[in-house]
Scaffold this active site. Sequence first.
Site, PDB file in Angstrom:
ATOM      1  N   ARG A   1      -7.937 -12.008 -11.639  1.00  0.00           N
ATOM      2  CA  ARG A   1      -6.664 -11.051 -11.214  1.00  0.00           C
ATOM      3  C   ARG A   1      -5.964 -11.903 -10.382  1.00  0.00           C
ATOM      4  NH1 ARG A   1      -4.429  -8.369  -6.818  1.00  0.00           N
ATOM      5  NH2 ARG A   1      -6.627  -7.872  -6.329  1.00  0.00           N
TER       6      ARG A   1
ATOM      7  N   GLU B   1      -4.408  -1.429   0.820  1.00  0.00           N
ATOM      8  CA  GLU B   1      -4.246  -2.739   0.971  1.00  0.00           C
ATOM      9  C   GLU B   1      -3.349  -2.687   2.527  1.00  0.00           C
ATOM     10  OE1 GLU B   1       0.812  -4.824  -1.303  1.00  0.00           O
ATOM     11  OE2 GLU B   1       0.271  -3.020  -0.983  1.00  0.00           O
TER      12      GLU B   1
END
Length: 504
Positions: A13, A143
């Site tokens: 990923r 994030e």
Amino acid sequence: MARTIEIMDTTLRDGEQTSGVSFTASEKLTLAKLLLDELKVDRIEIASARVSEGEFNAVKQITDWAIENNCIAKIEVLTFVDGGTSIDWMKKAGAKVQNLLAKGSLNHLTHQLKKTPEQHFSEIRNVIDLGNEAGIDTNVYLEDWSNGMRNSEDYVFQFLDFLAEQPIKRILLPDTLGVITHTETFDFLDKIIKRYPYVHFDFHGHNDYDLGVANVMEAVKAGCHGLHLTVNGMGERAGNAPLASAIAVINDFLPEVTTSVNESSLYKVSKLVSAFTGFGIPANKPIVGDNVFTQTAGIHADGDSKHNLYFSDLMPERFGRKRKYALGKMSGKANIQKNLQELGLTLNNDELKKVTARIIELGDKKERVTKEDLPYIISDVLDSSSFQQKVFIKSYVLTHAKGLQPSTTLSMEVDGKTFEENAQGDGQFDAFMNALNKVYKRLKVKLPALVDYAVRIPPGSNSDALCETMITWKTDKNDFVTTGLDSDQTVSAIKATEKMLNII
């Protein structure tokens, strides 16, 4: 007892975000099997939801295999706070663990989403609930968490307070831009883990300052429960913390923890990922680079023969590799002896000195010398010592241009006298022989006839390998063979010819 750190490999990923890299579905399935079955990482993150039809097909193939092999809980997919669209995609693909990407810094939340923390948390709760209804476990990414800790710590703890009450498995803390130092990594994680002792935290490090492995070490020391790593350090920009280096560091310097990773498969997986992506492994890359277990200096090879003086705990056999001893201008007799031992060859001291001198000469010319070249070098050196040299090919110019006949200008010395000639021919070596015949006509000497010409390079070598040319010559009395050695085929033939001139 040592505590176990979970290793989540995200090569399929996050590693696929390396510029220019895209795995096919079959490549992803092959690597997924290898990562889980042979390398034995605990989990793998294999894709981002909603990216493409090809990504969906890859995930479906992997989840079908994982269900059959009872490891579907080890397969993870990056999802988004999108009202359930990612959840629907996951249900169709058969995935059972989502890594939900949320905003871990107030800066991202304010300027990218333009929402309040309360709005963002409400939407996250909705996606978590939808996942639970669909039988999908949730981990949550914060994030830009590292910048969040630097610039908006109150927001990060507000977010963590919220997540600590949610039905989720793990909280994933990424240094998204690879900007924090090792001391910050420890301080941030230490503070968080002490505040939430019953929550599972993963650290996800990037490598923009080449601090990825150092930050991994400090994350483990601070008590993190999992690490996100990639094969060959692949990833966006400078990539992620590299799997092989991180595992070696944990095993050698952090005895208080352990992992499930099988060290001996790290190199194999690294080479396969390199082959699939087309991204070569730097020769000096720790653990998996071609040069990292290669001794170049002769003094090091000598020390290895005397009580392994230049060995460390980082032994190549741990990773399914072998120590090598480079051949070149830095080589000493010890380097050459090590290579001779591997080939089952022995030389006396005088012969070893001559071979060493020749290898140093080749190294000075920047010619690449390998273990496989050694038999040819030995043959060439010992053959050259069988006669007293009186003929010297001093200089030559070989020309070859499309549409023009090849030509050679030759300067040579015979018994102290210098001769120069020029000739053309059907090829460069033919032109050289024609110029040589002109010289020997002046000397009134008939040259032997060339009856066979064979060229070979060591098995498995490349286009820069040393080249051995064997020429069979015929005289009125007998046939004999001379050999020449050089990285250039025509030059090796000229060296073989020079030997013939000295023999006659």
